[in-house]
Write a protein that holds these residues in place. Structure first.
Motif, PDB file in Angstrom:
ATOM      1  N   HIS A  39       0.831  -1.196   0.000  1.00 30.62           N
ATOM      2  CA  HIS A  39       0.000   0.000   0.000  1.00 30.62           C
ATOM      3  C   HIS A  39       0.877   1.262   0.000  1.00 30.62           C
ATOM      4  O   HIS A  39       0.645   2.202  -0.774  1.00 30.62           O
ATOM      5  CB  HIS A  39      -0.909  -0.033   1.227  1.00 30.62           C
ATOM      6  N   ALA A  40       1.897   1.284   0.850  1.00 29.82           N
ATOM      7  CA  ALA A  40       2.795   2.443   0.916  1.00 29.82           C
ATOM      8  C   ALA A  40       3.524   2.641  -0.409  1.00 29.82           C
ATOM      9  O   ALA A  40       3.622   3.769  -0.927  1.00 29.82           O
ATOM     10  CB  ALA A  40       3.800   2.263   2.053  1.00 29.82           C
ATOM     11  N   HIS A  41       4.039   1.547  -0.976  1.00 28.57           N
ATOM     12  CA  HIS A  41       4.730   1.641  -2.267  1.00 28.57           C
ATOM     13  C   HIS A  41       3.795   2.195  -3.337  1.00 28.57           C
ATOM     14  O   HIS A  41       4.218   2.986  -4.187  1.00 28.57           O
ATOM     15  CB  HIS A  41       5.219   0.256  -2.706  1.00 28.57           C
ATOM     16  N   SER A  42       2.533   1.783  -3.298  1.00 25.06           N
ATOM     17  CA  SER A  42       1.566   2.228  -4.299  1.00 25.06           C
ATOM     18  C   SER A  42       1.354   3.732  -4.222  1.00 25.06           C
ATOM     19  O   SER A  42       1.226   4.421  -5.250  1.00 25.06           O
ATOM     20  CB  SER A  42       0.231   1.500  -4.114  1.00 25.06           C
ATOM     21  N   GLU A  43       1.304   4.253  -3.004  1.00 27.47           N
ATOM     22  CA  GLU A  43       1.125   5.702  -2.845  1.00 27.47           C
ATOM     23  C   GLU A  43       2.331   6.458  -3.411  1.00 27.47           C
ATOM     24  O   GLU A  43       2.170   7.494  -4.071  1.00 27.47           O
ATOM     25  CB  GLU A  43       0.944   6.043  -1.362  1.00 27.47           C
ATOM     26  N   ILE A  44       3.528   5.955  -3.164  1.00 31.20           N
ATOM     27  CA  ILE A  44       4.739   6.641  -3.616  1.00 31.20           C
ATOM     28  C   ILE A  44       4.893   6.526  -5.135  1.00 31.20           C
ATOM     29  O   ILE A  44       5.146   7.524  -5.826  1.00 31.20           O
ATOM     30  CB  ILE A  44       5.974   6.067  -2.892  1.00 31.20           C
ATOM     31  N   ILE A  45       4.726   5.322  -5.677  1.00 26.84           N
ATOM     32  CA  ILE A  45       4.823   5.142  -7.126  1.00 26.84           C
ATOM     33  C   ILE A  45       3.688   5.887  -7.822  1.00 26.84           C
ATOM     34  O   ILE A  45       3.857   6.442  -8.915  1.00 26.84           O
ATOM     35  CB  ILE A  45       4.777   3.650  -7.490  1.00 26.84           C
ATOM     36  N   GLY A  46       2.528   5.947  -7.174  1.00 22.64           N
ATOM     37  CA  GLY A  46       1.361   6.595  -7.767  1.00 22.64           C
ATOM     38  C   GLY A  46       1.527   8.089  -7.971  1.00 22.64           C
ATOM     39  O   GLY A  46       0.723   8.718  -8.688  1.00 22.64           O
ATOM     40  N   MET A  47       2.541   8.689  -7.364  1.00 21.52           N
ATOM     41  CA  MET A  47       2.811  10.110  -7.596  1.00 21.52           C
ATOM     42  C   MET A  47       3.317  10.359  -9.019  1.00 21.52           C
ATOM     43  O   MET A  47       3.167  11.459  -9.556  1.00 21.52           O
ATOM     44  CB  MET A  47       3.870  10.607  -6.609  1.00 21.52           C
ATOM     45  N   GLN A  48       3.907   9.350  -9.643  1.00 16.41           N
ATOM     46  CA  GLN A  48       4.605   9.571 -10.912  1.00 16.41           C
ATOM     47  C   GLN A  48       3.697   9.937 -12.092  1.00 16.41           C
ATOM     48  O   GLN A  48       3.954  10.939 -12.775  1.00 16.41           O
ATOM     49  CB  GLN A  48       5.449   8.343 -11.264  1.00 16.41           C
ATOM     50  N   PRO A  49       2.655   9.140 -12.390  1.00 17.23           N
ATOM     51  CA  PRO A  49       1.859   9.487 -13.584  1.00 17.23           C
ATOM     52  C   PRO A  49       1.191  10.854 -13.487  1.00 17.23           C
ATOM     53  O   PRO A  49       1.041  11.550 -14.506  1.00 17.23           O
ATOM     54  CB  PRO A  49       0.826   8.357 -13.667  1.00 17.23           C
ATOM     55  N   ALA A  74       2.291  11.578  -1.257  1.00 11.49           N
ATOM     56  CA  ALA A  74       3.563  11.399  -0.556  1.00 11.49           C
ATOM     57  C   ALA A  74       3.323  11.226   0.940  1.00 11.49           C
ATOM     58  O   ALA A  74       3.922  10.359   1.589  1.00 11.49           O
ATOM     59  CB  ALA A  74       4.483  12.586  -0.817  1.00 11.49           C
ATOM     60  N   GLY A  75       2.414  12.051   1.484  1.00 12.13           N
ATOM     61  CA  GLY A  75       2.093  11.931   2.907  1.00 12.13           C
ATOM     62  C   GLY A  75       1.476  10.589   3.238  1.00 12.13           C
ATOM     63  O   GLY A  75       1.795   9.992   4.277  1.00 12.13           O
ATOM     64  N   HIS A  76       0.611  10.078   2.361  1.00 13.33           N
ATOM     65  CA  HIS A  76       0.010   8.768   2.603  1.00 13.33           C
ATOM     66  C   HIS A  76       1.078   7.687   2.687  1.00 13.33           C
ATOM     67  O   HIS A  76       1.026   6.797   3.544  1.00 13.33           O
ATOM     68  CB  HIS A  76      -0.969   8.419   1.476  1.00 13.33           C
ATOM     69  N   GLY A  77       2.047   7.768   1.774  1.00 15.35           N
ATOM     70  CA  GLY A  77       3.125   6.788   1.815  1.00 15.35           C
ATOM     71  C   GLY A  77       3.883   6.845   3.132  1.00 15.35           C
ATOM     72  O   GLY A  77       4.214   5.801   3.717  1.00 15.35           O
ATOM     73  N   MET A  78       4.131   8.055   3.636  1.00  8.26           N
ATOM     74  CA  MET A  78       4.864   8.197   4.892  1.00  8.26           C
ATOM     75  C   MET A  78       4.061   7.655   6.079  1.00  8.26           C
ATOM     76  O   MET A  78       4.598   7.001   6.966  1.00  8.26           O
ATOM     77  CB  MET A  78       5.230   9.665   5.132  1.00  8.26           C
ATOM     78  N   TYR A  79       2.734   7.931   6.096  1.00  2.00           N
ATOM     79  CA  TYR A  79       1.896   7.375   7.174  1.00  2.00           C
ATOM     80  C   TYR A  79       2.001   5.854   7.195  1.00  2.00           C
ATOM     81  O   TYR A  79       2.126   5.222   8.248  1.00  2.00           O
ATOM     82  CB  TYR A  79       0.403   7.709   6.979  1.00  2.00           C
ATOM     83  N   LEU A  80       1.944   5.284   6.000  1.00  2.89           N
ATOM     84  CA  LEU A  80       1.891   3.827   5.900  1.00  2.89           C
ATOM     85  C   LEU A  80       3.237   3.198   6.217  1.00  2.89           C
ATOM     86  O   LEU A  80       3.301   2.139   6.854  1.00  2.89           O
ATOM     87  CB  LEU A  80       1.406   3.428   4.508  1.00  2.89           C
ATOM     88  N   TYR A  81       4.326   3.822   5.795  1.00  2.00           N
ATOM     89  CA  TYR A  81       5.642   3.308   6.188  1.00  2.00           C
ATOM     90  C   TYR A  81       5.801   3.366   7.710  1.00  2.00           C
ATOM     91  O   TYR A  81       6.376   2.462   8.329  1.00  2.00           O
ATOM     92  CB  TYR A  81       6.760   4.103   5.517  1.00  2.00           C
ATOM     93  N   ALA A  82       5.289   4.430   8.314  1.00  4.06           N
ATOM     94  CA  ALA A  82       5.340   4.545   9.774  1.00  4.06           C
ATOM     95  C   ALA A  82       4.540   3.425  10.432  1.00  4.06           C
ATOM     96  O   ALA A  82       4.949   2.853  11.443  1.00  4.06           O
ATOM     97  CB  ALA A  82       4.827   5.911  10.218  1.00  4.06           C
ATOM     98  N   ALA A  83       3.365   3.105   9.862  1.00  5.46           N
ATOM     99  CA  ALA A  83       2.556   2.004  10.405  1.00  5.46           C
ATOM    100  C   ALA A  83       3.297   0.684  10.270  1.00  5.46           C
ATOM    101  O   ALA A  83       3.270  -0.163  11.181  1.00  5.46           O
ATOM    102  CB  ALA A  83       1.211   1.939   9.675  1.00  5.46           C
ATOM    103  N   ALA A  84       3.979   0.485   9.141  1.00  2.62           N
ATOM    104  CA  ALA A  84       4.741  -0.757   8.941  1.00  2.62           C
ATOM    105  C   ALA A  84       5.882  -0.864   9.943  1.00  2.62           C
ATOM    106  O   ALA A  84       6.201  -1.963  10.420  1.00  2.62           O
ATOM    107  CB  ALA A  84       5.270  -0.819   7.511  1.00  2.62           C
ATOM    108  N   GLU A  85       6.490   0.278  10.281  1.00  2.29           N
ATOM    109  CA  GLU A  85       7.617   0.252  11.222  1.00  2.29           C
ATOM    110  C   GLU A  85       7.203  -0.220  12.612  1.00  2.29           C
ATOM    111  O   GLU A  85       8.020  -0.745  13.366  1.00  2.29           O
ATOM    112  CB  GLU A  85       8.270   1.629  11.292  1.00  2.29           C
ATOM    113  N   THR A  86       5.931  -0.057  12.964  1.00  8.70           N
ATOM    114  CA  THR A  86       5.475  -0.557  14.270  1.00  8.70           C
ATOM    115  C   THR A  86       5.478  -2.082  14.321  1.00  8.70           C
ATOM    116  O   THR A  86       5.339  -2.668  15.399  1.00  8.70           O
ATOM    117  CB  THR A  86       4.055  -0.054  14.592  1.00  8.70           C
ATOM    118  N   LEU A  87       5.649  -2.712  13.154  1.00 12.25           N
ATOM    119  CA  LEU A  87       5.707  -4.178  13.088  1.00 12.25           C
ATOM    120  C   LEU A  87       7.143  -4.686  13.076  1.00 12.25           C
ATOM    121  O   LEU A  87       7.387  -5.885  12.906  1.00 12.25           O
ATOM    122  CB  LEU A  87       4.973  -4.669  11.835  1.00 12.25           C
ATOM    123  N   GLY A  88       8.105  -3.773  13.256  1.00 10.05           N
ATOM    124  CA  GLY A  88       9.497  -4.196  13.387  1.00 10.05           C
ATOM    125  C   GLY A  88      10.300  -4.174  12.105  1.00 10.05           C
ATOM    126  O   GLY A  88      11.389  -4.757  12.053  1.00 10.05           O
TER     127      GLY A  88
END
Length: 315
Positions: A39-49, A74-88
């Motif tokens: 999901h996070a990758h999709s938000e970041i890659i989705g900025m391109q087109p 870009a902000g969505h990607g950062m929120y989601l990467y932060a959520a993933a980081e809570t999983l280690g």
């Protein structure tokens, strides 16, 4: 371990949230990391087109709208990467896996945005499909992911309205503009249907994710909801969805529609889409060009930590 597993199962059965410090099965953690990272990758890659059209937008107002939307992604990607980081896991590790093609992002972003009408259609169809997918995630069983989705869904809803407003302006414009909207819709309709993932019979993770409360609906249920939501919107725009078999089924109280080309979906996922190589090359370049920023931020953090340690020692 039995007691911890029983507690986990009780929490899921009671439709309550699992939090980062709670015990969770390895497979549950692994599933969440895979889904949140994708999901996070999709938000970041989705900025391109869309980002590619900022300088070519036809007015200052359209440039500002598009710039704000790309910034939101870009902000969505950062929120989601932060959520993933809570999983280690670390976002640097997730980024490396993305640019090495070891983790996926949504197949929709491997299609090109060929005209400015695509910006409106992406907002209408792609963000509309994203809303159908993501609103149920606000009730995901994993707390940090569910809470991140609340703000993301509010912003995605606004993006969808922005796209629809652009299309309304275009269909009430010139014949050429109306033709652009129709042509763009013809190209984006089928990839938008693919956004929900493969048919339920070919989706190996769906049932377990639903049992854990990560997902709330199957792929096909969400796809049907999207079709039923979109048909009246297309009618209001005065355009035709490119499916000759699309019609209302009175018995089912839902629309019958043609399945997308699942062979194309598999090909795009495997890296053979129109823009797969371009999207990853651009992301890899951006990551490499931003190395100095990460190094500077790390050096500054170390300096601040050392200063705080000296101050504490003196005190």
């Amino acid at each position: 371990m039995d007691a911890l597993e029983a507690r986990f199962e009780e929490t899921i059965a009671a439709d309550q949230r699992i939090e980062p410090r709670d015990w969770m099965p390895v497979a549950y953690r692994r599933t969440l990391i895979r889904q949140i990272a994708q999901h996070a990758h999709s938000e970041i890659i989705g900025m391109q087109p869309e980002g590619n059209w900022i300088l070519r937008a036809p007015s200052l107002r359209r440039k500002a709208i598009l710039l704000a939307k790309v910034q939101d992604e870009a902000g969505h990607g950062m929120y989601l990467y932060a959520a993933a980081e809570t999983l280690g896991v670390d976002r640097e590790e997730l980024t490396e896996k993305l640019i090495e093609s070891k983790q996926r992002y949504s197949s929709i972003f491997n299609y090109p945005a060929l005209s400015f009408a695509d910006i409106g259609v992406i907002g209408w169809l792609v963000d509309g499909a994203a809303i159908c997918n993501q609103v149920p995630l606000c009730r995901c069983s994993y707390g940090p992911y569910a809470r991140a989705m609340i703000r993301i869904c509010k912003e995605e809803s606004f993006h969808q309205r922005q796209g629809y407003e652009l299309l309304l302006a275009m269909v009430h414009g010139t014949d050429t503009q109306r033709e652009m909207v129709q042509e763009s819709t013809n190209r984006w309709w089928w990839p938008s249907l693919m956004m929900f993932g493969p048919p339920d019979g070919d989706s190996p993770n769906t049932q377990q994710s639903m049992a854990w409360g990560i997902k709330r609906h199957t792929n096909d249920e969400l796809r049907q909801r999207f079709v039923d939501m979109t048909v009246p919107q297309a009618t209001a725009l005065g355009i035709t969805l490119p499916d000759p078999d699309l019609r209302w089924n009175e018995e089912r109280q839902a629309h019958d529609y043609t399945q997308p080309d699942w062979d194309e979906f598999k090909a795009v996922l495997s890296g053979s889409g129109p823009c797969n190589a371009q999207r990853l090359a651009h992301r890899r370049r951006a990551h490499e060009n931003g190395a100095w920023v990460r190094e500077a931020a790390g050096a500054y953090a170390e300096k601040q930590a050392a200063r705080a340690a000296r101050t504490e020692a003196v005190a």
